[in-house]
Design a protein around this motif. Structure first.
Motif, PDB file in Angstrom:
ATOM      1  N   GLN B  85     -48.501  11.312  -2.262  1.00 29.23           N
ATOM      2  CA  GLN B  85     -48.648  10.787  -3.619  1.00 29.23           C
ATOM      3  C   GLN B  85     -48.649  11.903  -4.671  1.00 29.23           C
ATOM      4  N   THR B  86     -48.464  13.130  -4.234  1.00 28.06           N
ATOM      5  CA  THR B  86     -48.230  14.214  -5.182  1.00 28.06           C
ATOM      6  C   THR B  86     -46.934  13.916  -5.919  1.00 28.06           C
ATOM      7  N   SER B  87     -47.004  13.833  -7.235  1.00 31.65           N
ATOM      8  CA  SER B  87     -45.844  13.394  -8.004  1.00 31.65           C
ATOM      9  C   SER B  87     -46.151  13.535  -9.487  1.00 31.65           C
ATOM     10  N   VAL B  88     -45.144  13.217 -10.282  1.00 35.94           N
ATOM     11  CA  VAL B  88     -45.357  13.056 -11.721  1.00 35.94           C
ATOM     12  C   VAL B  88     -45.303  11.565 -12.018  1.00 35.94           C
ATOM     13  N   TYR B  89     -46.338  11.083 -12.686  1.00 37.49           N
ATOM     14  CA  TYR B  89     -46.466   9.658 -12.966  1.00 37.49           C
ATOM     15  C   TYR B  89     -46.209   9.396 -14.443  1.00 37.49           C
ATOM     16  N   PHE B  90     -45.332   8.446 -14.698  1.00 40.41           N
ATOM     17  CA  PHE B  90     -45.001   8.068 -16.070  1.00 40.41           C
ATOM     18  C   PHE B  90     -45.377   6.619 -16.327  1.00 40.41           C
ATOM     19  N   CYS B  91     -45.917   6.408 -17.491  1.00 42.02           N
ATOM     20  CA  CYS B  91     -46.182   5.061 -17.980  1.00 42.02           C
ATOM     21  C   CYS B  91     -45.113   4.729 -19.016  1.00 42.02           C
ATOM     22  N   ALA B  92     -44.718   3.463 -19.084  1.00 33.37           N
ATOM     23  CA  ALA B  92     -43.754   3.017 -20.087  1.00 33.37           C
ATOM     24  C   ALA B  92     -44.217   1.700 -20.680  1.00 33.37           C
ATOM     25  N   ILE B  93     -43.804   1.462 -21.897  1.00 32.59           N
ATOM     26  CA  ILE B  93     -44.161   0.215 -22.582  1.00 32.59           C
ATOM     27  C   ILE B  93     -42.933  -0.365 -23.265  1.00 32.59           C
ATOM     28  N   THR B  94     -42.981  -1.685 -23.468  1.00 30.86           N
ATOM     29  CA  THR B  94     -41.955  -2.335 -24.260  1.00 30.86           C
ATOM     30  C   THR B  94     -42.495  -3.658 -24.785  1.00 30.86           C
ATOM     31  N   SER B  95     -41.950  -4.092 -25.911  1.00 32.55           N
ATOM     32  CA  SER B  95     -42.374  -5.375 -26.470  1.00 32.55           C
ATOM     33  C   SER B  95     -41.545  -6.523 -25.914  1.00 32.55           C
ATOM     34  N   ASP B  96     -40.382  -6.175 -25.364  1.00 33.75           N
ATOM     35  CA  ASP B  96     -39.459  -7.183 -24.860  1.00 33.75           C
ATOM     36  C   ASP B  96     -38.828  -6.610 -23.616  1.00 33.75           C
ATOM     37  N   ARG B  97     -39.011  -7.246 -22.487  1.00 39.64           N
ATOM     38  CA  ARG B  97     -38.582  -6.665 -21.218  1.00 39.64           C
ATOM     39  C   ARG B  97     -37.070  -6.464 -21.155  1.00 39.64           C
ATOM     40  N   THR B  98     -36.331  -7.115 -22.020  1.00 37.89           N
ATOM     41  CA  THR B  98     -34.880  -6.945 -21.987  1.00 37.89           C
ATOM     42  C   THR B  98     -34.403  -5.846 -22.922  1.00 37.89           C
ATOM     43  N   ARG B  99     -35.336  -5.177 -23.556  1.00 31.42           N
ATOM     44  CA  ARG B  99     -34.945  -4.135 -24.488  1.00 31.42           C
ATOM     45  C   ARG B  99     -35.451  -2.773 -24.025  1.00 31.42           C
ATOM     46  N   GLY B 100     -35.455  -1.814 -24.915  1.00 33.05           N
ATOM     47  CA  GLY B 100     -35.715  -0.436 -24.511  1.00 33.05           C
ATOM     48  C   GLY B 100     -37.166  -0.144 -24.221  1.00 33.05           C
ATOM     49  N   TYR B 101     -37.362   0.917 -23.437  1.00 34.31           N
ATOM     50  CA  TYR B 101     -38.690   1.412 -23.098  1.00 34.31           C
ATOM     51  C   TYR B 101     -39.061   2.578 -23.997  1.00 34.31           C
ATOM     52  N   THR B 102     -40.384   2.804 -24.088  1.00 34.09           N
ATOM     53  CA  THR B 102     -40.911   4.070 -24.579  1.00 34.09           C
ATOM     54  C   THR B 102     -41.794   4.624 -23.475  1.00 34.09           C
ATOM     55  N   PHE B 103     -41.573   5.892 -23.140  1.00 36.54           N
ATOM     56  CA  PHE B 103     -42.338   6.522 -22.077  1.00 36.54           C
ATOM     57  C   PHE B 103     -43.465   7.386 -22.623  1.00 36.54           C
ATOM     58  N   GLY B 104     -44.537   7.480 -21.838  1.00 36.94           N
ATOM     59  CA  GLY B 104     -45.571   8.460 -22.098  1.00 36.94           C
ATOM     60  C   GLY B 104     -45.120   9.831 -21.631  1.00 36.94           C
ATOM     61  N   SER B 105     -45.978  10.824 -21.830  1.00 36.22           N
ATOM     62  CA  SER B 105     -45.636  12.209 -21.527  1.00 36.22           C
ATOM     63  C   SER B 105     -45.809  12.576 -20.069  1.00 36.22           C
ATOM     64  N   GLY B 106     -46.389  11.690 -19.276  1.00 39.26           N
ATOM     65  CA  GLY B 106     -46.494  11.932 -17.854  1.00 39.26           C
ATOM     66  C   GLY B 106     -47.815  12.545 -17.435  1.00 39.26           C
ATOM     67  N   THR B 107     -48.181  12.299 -16.177  1.00 40.46           N
ATOM     68  CA  THR B 107     -49.342  12.923 -15.539  1.00 40.46           C
ATOM     69  C   THR B 107     -48.861  13.595 -14.262  1.00 40.46           C
ATOM     70  N   ARG B 108     -49.112  14.889 -14.168  1.00 39.98           N
ATOM     71  CA  ARG B 108     -48.737  15.611 -12.946  1.00 39.98           C
ATOM     72  C   ARG B 108     -49.932  15.609 -12.011  1.00 39.98           C
ATOM     73  N   LEU B 109     -49.788  14.926 -10.878  1.00 38.71           N
ATOM     74  CA  LEU B 109     -50.873  14.805  -9.902  1.00 38.71           C
ATOM     75  C   LEU B 109     -50.527  15.594  -8.641  1.00 38.71           C
ATOM     76  N   THR B 110     -51.458  16.422  -8.229  1.00 35.33           N
ATOM     77  CA  THR B 110     -51.295  17.182  -6.996  1.00 35.33           C
ATOM     78  C   THR B 110     -52.427  16.800  -6.055  1.00 35.33           C
ATOM     79  N   VAL B 111     -52.064  16.388  -4.849  1.00 36.94           N
ATOM     80  CA  VAL B 111     -53.064  16.038  -3.835  1.00 36.94           C
ATOM     81  C   VAL B 111     -53.033  17.111  -2.751  1.00 36.94           C
TER      82      VAL B 111
END
Lengths: 109, 112
Positions: B85-111
């Motif tokens: 599960q070591t990875s970079v995790y991104f969150c994304a949001i949208t107001s309409d699932r058929t349209r564009g996303y906006t991404f967060g800056s990411g979380t770098r997780l090291t296990v």
């Protein structure tokens, strides 16, 4: 599920050159986006383009949904264009975008 | 990105410990997503939410759970972290699932 393939996987250009990145998808899609991930990891939305052609400065994109592909054109490339370019598609009846594995672009000064 | 923040930005944790990542938005968007990014795999969907308390699994949901108790927050929990599960995790949001996303800056997780 739908497959999204991008080509080429890697591309090295001299500053000022033009390039075309391709995204093929295996099924009908409702929508398609192109993203740029810069060298710092930030993902920036470039185009939301389910069909047709759009232009934004030196970048343009064309999606031919009936033939299941999209193209991203970069003209007069600059070093700041370096990074990874992703296309992502969403199919009917789903809430989620499926991403291709990306094209890694390096522009040399 | 404006309107979406992820925390923490970086985390190192030990195998077997629980970890929670947070995605916070101020856009009042209905849809929120968690992706992980690994070399050679692009971005793969872990879980997503289409409203408060409405969530569903993505492509790589094993070992992860999510919760969304209010519109602005979407939490991703690794119940017992593993090295895979070591990875970079991104969150994304949208107001309409058929349209564009906006991404967060990411979380770098090291296990480790």
């Amino acid at each position: 599920g739908i497959q999204v393939e991008q080509s080429p996987p890697d591309l090295i250009l001299q500053e000022g050159a033009n390039s075309t990145l391709r995204c093929n998808f295996s099924d009908s899609v409702n929508n398609l986006q192109w993203f740029h991930q810069n060298p710092w990891g930030q993902l920036i939305n470039l185009f939301y383009i389910p069909s047709g052609t759009k232009q934004n400065g030196r970048l343009s994109a064309t999606t031919v949904a009936t033939e299941r592909y999209s193209l991203l054109y970069i003209s007069s490339s600059q070093t700041t264009d370096s990074g990874v370019y992703f296309c992502a598609v969403i199919t009917s009846g789903t809430y989620k975008y499926i991403f291709g594995t990306g094209t890694r672009l390096k522009v040399l000064a | 990105d404006a309107g979406i923040t992820q925390s923490p930005r970086h985390k190192v944790t030990e195998t077997g410990t629980p970890v929670t990542l947070r995605c916070h938005q101020t856009e009042n968007h209905r849809y929120m997503y968690w992706y992980r990014q690994d070399p050679g795999h692009g971005l793969r969907l872990i879980h997503y939410s289409y409203g408060v308390k409405d969530t569903d699994k993505g492509e790589v949901s094993d070992g992860y759970s999510v919760s969304r108790s209010k519109t602005e927050d979407f939490l991703l929990t690794l119940e017992s972290a593993t090295s895979s599960q070591t990875s970079v995790y991104f969150c994304a949001i949208t107001s309409d699932r058929t349209r564009g996303y906006t991404f967060g800056s990411g979380t770098r997780l090291t296990v480790v």
